[in-house]
Structure formats: C-alpha cells, structure tokens
Write an enzyme that holds these catalytic residues in place. Structure first.
Site, PDB file in Angstrom:
ATOM      1  N   PHE B 134      35.350  30.287  49.533  1.00 34.19           N
ATOM      2  CA  PHE B 134      36.517  29.415  49.349  1.00 34.19           C
ATOM      3  C   PHE B 134      36.219  28.770  50.030  1.00 34.19           C
ATOM      4  O   PHE B 134      36.425  28.793  51.525  1.00 34.19           O
ATOM      5  CB  PHE B 134      37.583  30.619  49.108  1.00 34.19           C
ATOM      6  CG  PHE B 134      39.091  30.350  48.623  1.00 34.19           C
ATOM      7  CD1 PHE B 134      39.270  30.150  47.843  1.00 34.19           C
ATOM      8  CD2 PHE B 134      39.538  30.413  49.790  1.00 34.19           C
ATOM      9  CE1 PHE B 134      40.216  29.731  46.707  1.00 34.19           C
ATOM     10  CE2 PHE B 134      41.548  29.067  49.675  1.00 34.19           C
ATOM     11  CZ  PHE B 134      41.729  28.716  48.568  1.00 34.19           C
ATOM     12  N   ASP B 207      35.885  37.767  55.102  1.00 31.60           N
ATOM     13  CA  ASP B 207      36.792  37.376  54.574  1.00 31.60           C
ATOM     14  C   ASP B 207      36.621  38.560  53.428  1.00 31.60           C
ATOM     15  O   ASP B 207      36.206  38.609  52.266  1.00 31.60           O
ATOM     16  CB  ASP B 207      37.201  36.074  54.194  1.00 31.60           C
ATOM     17  CG  ASP B 207      38.103  35.794  53.354  1.00 31.60           C
ATOM     18  OD1 ASP B 207      38.669  36.344  53.276  1.00 31.60           O
ATOM     19  OD2 ASP B 207      38.137  34.610  53.047  1.00 31.60           O
ATOM     20  N   TYR B 232      49.340  38.403  49.897  1.00 29.79           N
ATOM     21  CA  TYR B 232      49.436  37.541  48.552  1.00 29.79           C
ATOM     22  C   TYR B 232      48.378  38.313  47.715  1.00 29.79           C
ATOM     23  O   TYR B 232      48.969  37.655  46.332  1.00 29.79           O
ATOM     24  CB  TYR B 232      50.213  36.541  48.715  1.00 29.79           C
ATOM     25  CG  TYR B 232      49.342  35.477  49.017  1.00 29.79           C
ATOM     26  CD1 TYR B 232      48.693  34.843  48.420  1.00 29.79           C
ATOM     27  CD2 TYR B 232      48.616  34.577  50.070  1.00 29.79           C
ATOM     28  CE1 TYR B 232      47.364  33.327  48.581  1.00 29.79           C
ATOM     29  CE2 TYR B 232      48.228  33.600  50.218  1.00 29.79           C
ATOM     30  CZ  TYR B 232      47.821  33.178  49.199  1.00 29.79           C
ATOM     31  OH  TYR B 232      47.183  31.980  48.940  1.00 29.79           O
ATOM     32  N   LYS B 233      47.400  38.514  48.004  1.00 31.07           N
ATOM     33  CA  LYS B 233      46.826  39.169  46.533  1.00 31.07           C
ATOM     34  C   LYS B 233      47.019  40.457  46.046  1.00 31.07           C
ATOM     35  O   LYS B 233      48.430  40.742  45.752  1.00 31.07           O
ATOM     36  CB  LYS B 233      45.476  39.165  47.048  1.00 31.07           C
ATOM     37  CG  LYS B 233      44.873  37.102  47.062  1.00 31.07           C
ATOM     38  CD  LYS B 233      43.754  36.891  46.780  1.00 31.07           C
ATOM     39  CE  LYS B 233      43.700  35.149  47.639  1.00 31.07           C
ATOM     40  NZ  LYS B 233      43.872  34.652  46.332  1.00 31.07           N
ATOM     41  N   ARG B 394      39.918  32.435  34.551  1.00 28.03           N
ATOM     42  CA  ARG B 394      38.539  34.645  35.613  1.00 28.03           C
ATOM     43  C   ARG B 394      39.977  35.306  35.546  1.00 28.03           C
ATOM     44  O   ARG B 394      41.441  34.810  35.177  1.00 28.03           O
ATOM     45  CB  ARG B 394      39.727  33.387  37.022  1.00 28.03           C
ATOM     46  CG  ARG B 394      38.993  33.924  37.930  1.00 28.03           C
ATOM     47  CD  ARG B 394      38.760  33.750  39.547  1.00 28.03           C
ATOM     48  NE  ARG B 394      40.668  33.150  39.975  1.00 28.03           N
ATOM     49  CZ  ARG B 394      41.306  33.715  40.997  1.00 28.03           C
ATOM     50  NH1 ARG B 394      40.458  33.285  42.087  1.00 28.03           N
ATOM     51  NH2 ARG B 394      42.138  33.064  41.272  1.00 28.03           N
TER      52      ARG B 394
END
Lengths: 435, 435
Positions: B134, B207, B232-233, B394
C-alpha cells in the site's frame, strides 16, 4: 478613588455585552462557572447532532461513498479554511489534521530543512525557545534537533531578544515560540518578534494553542513562517480534536520534487500525496498545504471541530475577533481587579501581565502553599479552573460564553475558599493522574 | 462432477452459520450488499449511542474532569489492549492512536535506529518492501530512508525470498510488508517470512491493515518485531478512526534514556512522556508502548473505535478468530466458485490466490476493460465493492455481517451487469475524486 466593584457593576456589563447572544451556542452544565476553556473548550449545541449525522447517515447509510458525497476527502482543507479566518491566513494555507505535536513536527522539520539548504556550511544550527514553553513543543524540537544535528537552546522570556542579535543571532536557525504562554498567560508581540528574528536571518514557528479563537492573530500580516494550533481549547472542537497548521505561501511554493534535494515534510503519508488514488509507489507531495496531510482524516473528529470553529466564526457578525478581544480583556481585567479588591492578604500573586498587549485570555495566580488544593476546592464548588506546577492557579476566560457576573461569582467562591480554609481538607490534596 | 451451487445451497449455509448472530451488532443500510468492509467497516449499533454519551455527558457535562473520571487519559492503552487480543499481542504491547502512516513512521524509525546502533559500520542499510505494498507505507519508508541514509528497495512478491539470503540478506536492515495485500488479497506466511528475515539478521515490520479482525494473527507467536494496523477497516472504527501499533517487548525494553544514544521514537509528544503532567522541559519516554503516544488522543474517535473492536471481540464466545477465519474462507471460496460457475466467458480473471493459506478476506478480479465501470454499475445496484487501478474489481468479505446468500445475490448482480452490458453507460465511467 475608584468605588469598589459590585455584582451589580458586573450585571450591568453583561446587559451591555454585544457578544452575550453567543452564549446560547453552547450546552453548559448547570451550576458550573467554567474557567478552563483554555484547556478543553465547552460543548457547542450543534456538535452532538452534527456528529450523529456523520455517524448515522454519512457513515452508516452512505458508507464508503461519503468520501465523495459528503466531502470527507477535503474536510481537513475545508475546516482549515475556516480556521484561517481566525488567524490571518488565506484559503489554502491551513489544514486541520493530526495533533498539535505532530503538526509541529511537520513544520519544524521543513523549517530545519530550509535552513540546511540555505546554510550548507552549518553556521545556523540553533533552535531557540522558551524554557517555559509548553513541554510537548520542546520535546518535538528536542527530537528533531537530535536527529538533524541542531541544538535546542532554552532561554527565559527576557533573554529572547539577546538571541536575535550578534553572534547568537548569526547562529539562530529557528525561533519557536508559543504566542500565549500556557502557564502565565503572557503574550508575545508576534509582529515585532517575527521581524527581529527575520532581521537575524532566522525562521519563526508560532504555536497558537492559546491564541486561536481567543486573541486576534494576523499570521500573514506578521509575515510569520509557520504556525500550529490546537482544536480543543478556544476552538471548542472536543477532547483530542484535530489540530491545525499554517504555512506561509513562500514556503509552500518551495515544497516538492522527488530527488535527493526535494523539500518534503517528513510525515509523508498518502493523504499528502499529489495523487493518492493513483496508488503509485513514489512519493510526490501535493501542492500547497495539502502536502502537510499524512494519514486518513477522521470525519467524526473533524465534524466536531467544525462545529467548534463555527461558534467562534459566529462572532464575525458581532465585531469579530476585535470584539472577542475587547471582551476578553474586560473579563481578565475584572477578574484581576476583583482578586486585588477582595483577596488581599491571602498570599495570591498575579502572574499574568497587567499590560493588555502582553496578556492572553487567561489570568494565572501564584500561591506558595495550597495552590493545587485551592483549585480542587473551587472545582467542588463548581468553579472550574486548573492547576499548573509549580503553585499556579490558572483561570481561562472565554468571551463566547462567560458573563461578567460569572467572574464576580468565581471570585466570591475564591474568597470563601480562602477565608474558610476549606482547601485544607484532605480530599482536596489527593492528586489525580491528570491535573 | 460437483452439482452447481444454487441460492438454496447458500441459504443452507446461512442456516448453519454459528456466527450469524453477530450480524445483529450492526446498523446496515437497506438494500445494500456491502463488500467494502476492507475499505471502511460498517456502523456498529452501539457506536452512535456511545459517542453521544462521550459528547453529551463526558465532554458536555463533566468537561475537563473526564480525563480522570472517564479515563480519557489511558484510552489509547485500553483500546490497544483489546486490539492486542485480536493480533496475538499481550496487554501493554498495543496502543490505539494516530493514523497507520504515523504509526509506521514511529516503529520504522525505531527499527532503523536499532539497526544503526547494532551495525555502526553501515553494512545493513536496505529496507525491502513490495512494489505493490500500500503506497502510504512506501511513502513513509521513502521519507525515513532519505532522512537516515537507507535505501528503499521495492521488489515483486516472488523476489522477496532472494532478498533474505546471501549478499542481499547481509545488507538487509528491515523487511517491511503488509500481511494481506490491499489489491490482490494475497496473504504472506507471517511466521515463515519473519523467521527467514531474522535468520538474515534483519528486523520485520508488519502492516495488519487488512488482517486485524479479518484473519488470525499471532504477532508474539511469529516473533515479529513491530506491527501497525488500521482501525477503520475490519475493526469497524469509523471513517479515519485511530490506528494501532504493536511493539515486541524486547524492543520496548530498549527504548529510553535521554543522552545522545537514547533510543526514542521520534514523534516525541507529551502523551508519550514518562510524566506528562510534571511539565518538565526534557523528553523522557514513558516505559512500554505508552512511549509511542504523541499528542492528545481523541476521546470521541477512540470511543467509536472501541465499539468497533468490541464487535470483533464478540466472536470470542463463538469460536474467536478461528471461527471468523473459517467463515471468511467459506465466503471467499463461495464467491470465487460462483464467479467461475456463472461469469465464464466475461473476461474476469481471479487475482487472489485460491490456496487458503495465501488468501486474506477478500477476492480481487481483474478485467482488461471496464473494471471501474463494472464496479460503479454494481454500486448502483446496491452491491458495494471498489476499484483499484489497474483493472481490479475488489470485493471484501467481512464474516461478522455477511451472509452466504448475500454472496449469491452479489454474483447474480455481477452476472446481470455483464450480460446486459449496462456498465457501458456513460454515467458509470465518470471518475470521482476518491475511487
């Protein structure tokens, strides 16, 4: 001889107060006189509803679409533009994000990098600040000084001027000051100090934690270089609210590039990238103040901050920061005068300058003994100030919701606490984790 | 030959799903099949009420006292301890604060400083990561590499192993990987990769943005060095929620000191100080993971995050992360099988590994043409996935609230979008700021 001030004098001041309607913007607890808005501002009436809307509709219903539909993606810039109006910034010069400490890390890093670039011989490698500056600023500066081979020199307030001339001035890289001191309430003359530092060839970073929303600030007018500030004090953004930063356009214009000599702020997260949704591996800072963003902004926290900033912007229709400042000075003058009139002989010393130009929106008193306990006894009576070591009773005056009669009543409680000696009770001496 | 899957097959799986009760924890929008919990998790039912309580009572009524009374002061550690249970950490090893990018800056800085201290001759000065990691992780690493004289080497996934042996391994300082890739959903074998990097003499930073709350993680069991992750995921903490970080106790134990050789994390704000309320000028990091705090935490944002974390912890009584993982694999297997069964000939290629051990909780499909528009056409039908350049559709599968029948219905919509060609409509090709 001036006749003594009475509660009727105060009530008359309230009746004439053109800012009085602003008090209705807040949900204030019953029976509390809150003199700690310089630590945590009060709750605006709009906040709970607005945050509910962000949570239930923008997040709960619209979910990921709210990054576009609700504009979460440029919320830091939108709130930043509002804050800019309070501190003499222009649109595009301020972002609201992260904490004050983190924002200082960003701007001070850029300031040090600018000095290194313009002074490769290393003559200017000193950061000067006040020993009495708020510690987090000193910690961040210490960390950056260690990393980049600078010296952090801490001086007393009256020693600053000497650092801006002669050999000290020749070695000065950055002058980093908090505009209004958190303990004493003393205010620096931002324009003059900035000009003197510039004359010495140095950059200036201002911390506006105790200024934004409390005293007029004109960053562009003062030709400052960088500024940071807090969202949860006079801006009423709520506990741990996002902070803000401002960068002068001449420094914004120099940021960029991707080579070894590129000037970046080091917290180079994706929200500060020129094209975050291209998901490319090499960092390229966004133009302007957006390049000072790092991670994903909290829409919930920014919504609360915006409500708080709006409570200060509401003063624009009633005379703006000049009117806020006039009332602030009247409140702090009244408090000091009442303490002098009614608390004489109780060992209290005024710590805040009496001269208006040198005073922020607070009054600090010093007492050799019992300062902590006196503050606790006042809190038990509903008069909320706070204690700052050593020996400081600190009272913040927020013109948006405080009344002159509140000042009278606060001093009345202080008189009673001192006269009864109730502060000597053991319960007022127990220290909490956060003081 | 396996009989084709039907909607009845899916409904039967739902009837047998022991995690099905967890769906009641969420406020889900009507008519939406949400396959984007890997980007922004949904709203827990508890969040709005809890945040209201923080705003109206803790902030509005108790004001500054809530730092002690409501425990705002150690909220980052309390929520951190809860997250620790999901990632194989022990109490005192995790804090929830700041953003993922900022937390990476902290832990990667410490990792690089550790290497410099143990390798003063500068043989190990390479940070290896994946080109497809990312981007914000790569930007932060690039920034730190520039500052501290390291080289950031980006390689393809199948080239990582070669970086851990021979002369490349001798030069390796830090291996920095995301456990589950954000685009492809490919998952690294954390224990094996960590052991191989350690054998090469390097440190490892993981990560967990797409892992925490989605797949089992055992940081201590893998003997990892540092980890960061997103709130927040899959943790459902809300837009821009605070992130988290974990540090192995062997590294926590080495942090401290105030001399030139002291090992600090560089974002040395007051909340990470050993005694923040002594207001002393010199930085001394707090013991343990508290030393990784920087500025003042947002009580509002942490309250929302805690509600989200609690929705994942609720699975502990129903088999924990092992049960979550089993359902996750069943959901992604079902989706892949249905795409194979029903979308053949439409140019979709599976990007996510079919082998369970190599797969996170998402499925990514690739299509040469129209991937962005197909995603938009699905969103218009209430099937929310997202697009990632280049050509990736996705789909995230969050076992806490997704049903097997939802997977059937999502693929049914995909079939219709492809068969009707409705994605060719112009409105589905307009790019928004955030994709």
């Amino acid at each position: 001889m001036t006749p003594p001030i009475t509660r009727d004098t105060c009530a008359a001041l309230d009746a004439a107060d053109t800012l009085a309607p602003l008090r209705d913007q807040f949900d204030l607890p019953e029976g509390v006189i809150y003199l700690d808005g310089n630590s945590l501002g009060v709750l605006p009436r709009a906040t709970a509803g607005r945050v509910q809307d962000v949570i239930r509709r923008e997040w709960g219903q619209d979910l990921i679409q709210s990054w576009n539909k609700a504009g979460w993606i440029d919320y830091p810039q939108r709130v930043g533009d509002k804050i800019a109006r309070l501190v003499g910034g222009q649109p595009g010069e301020v972002i609201a994000a992260d904490s004050t400490s983190l924002n200082l890390y960003k701007v001070l890093s850029v300031a040090l990098a600018s000095v290194r670039a313009s002074d490769p011989d290393g003559r200017r490698r000193v950061i000067v600040s006040e020993r009495d500056n708020f510690p987090t600023d000193l910690y961040i500066a210490e960390s950056l000084a260690r990393q980049h081979g600078f010296t952090l020199r801490l001086v007393e307030t009256d020693e600053i001027a000497a650092q801006l001339t002669g050999t000290a001035g020749d070695a000065l890289a950055v002058l980093m000051l908090t505009h209004v001191n958190y303990r004493t309430g003393r205010q620096h003359a931002m324009a003059d100090v900035t000009a003197a530092a510039h004359a010495a060839g140095a950059l200036v970073v201002w911390d506006l934690a105790h200024s934004a929303g409390a005293v007029p600030v004109d960053l562009n007018g003062c030709d400052a270089d960088f500024a940071i500030g807090c969202g949860y004090k006079y801006l009423n953004g709520g506990p741990g609210s996002p902070a803000f930063l401002w960068v002068h356009p001449r420094h914004l214009a120099r940021l960029g590039g991707d080579g070894k000599d590129a000037l970046w702020q080091p917290l180079a997260g994706w929200m500060g990238h020129a094209a975050p949704f291209e998901f490319t591996p090499g960092y390229r800072p966004a133009a302007g103040v957006t390049g000072f963003l790092c991670g994903t902004p909290s829409a919930i926290a920014l919504a609360a901050l915006e409500c708080g900033v709006d409570t200060v912007l509401a003063a624009e229709a009633l005379g703006g920061m000049a009117a806020v400042r006039a009332k602030s000075l009247a409140l702090t003058d009244l408090f000091s005068a009442l303490v002098a009139q009614r608390c004489a002989g109780h060992g209290l010393t005024l710590q805040t300058p009496t001269e208006p130009a040198l005073r922020g929106s607070q009054v600090s008193l010093y007492r050799d003994e019992g300062a902590y306990a006196i503050v606790q006894a006042l809190i038990a009576r509903g008069v909320v100030g706070d204690y700052r070591a050593p020996g400081i009773l600190r009272f913040g005056f927020t013109p948006l919701y405080l009344r002159f009669a509140d000042v009278w009543d606060a001093v009345e409680h202080l008189v009673q606490v001192l006269q009864t000696g109730e502060w000597r009770e053991e319960r007022f001496h127990q220290r909490a984790a956060v003081t």
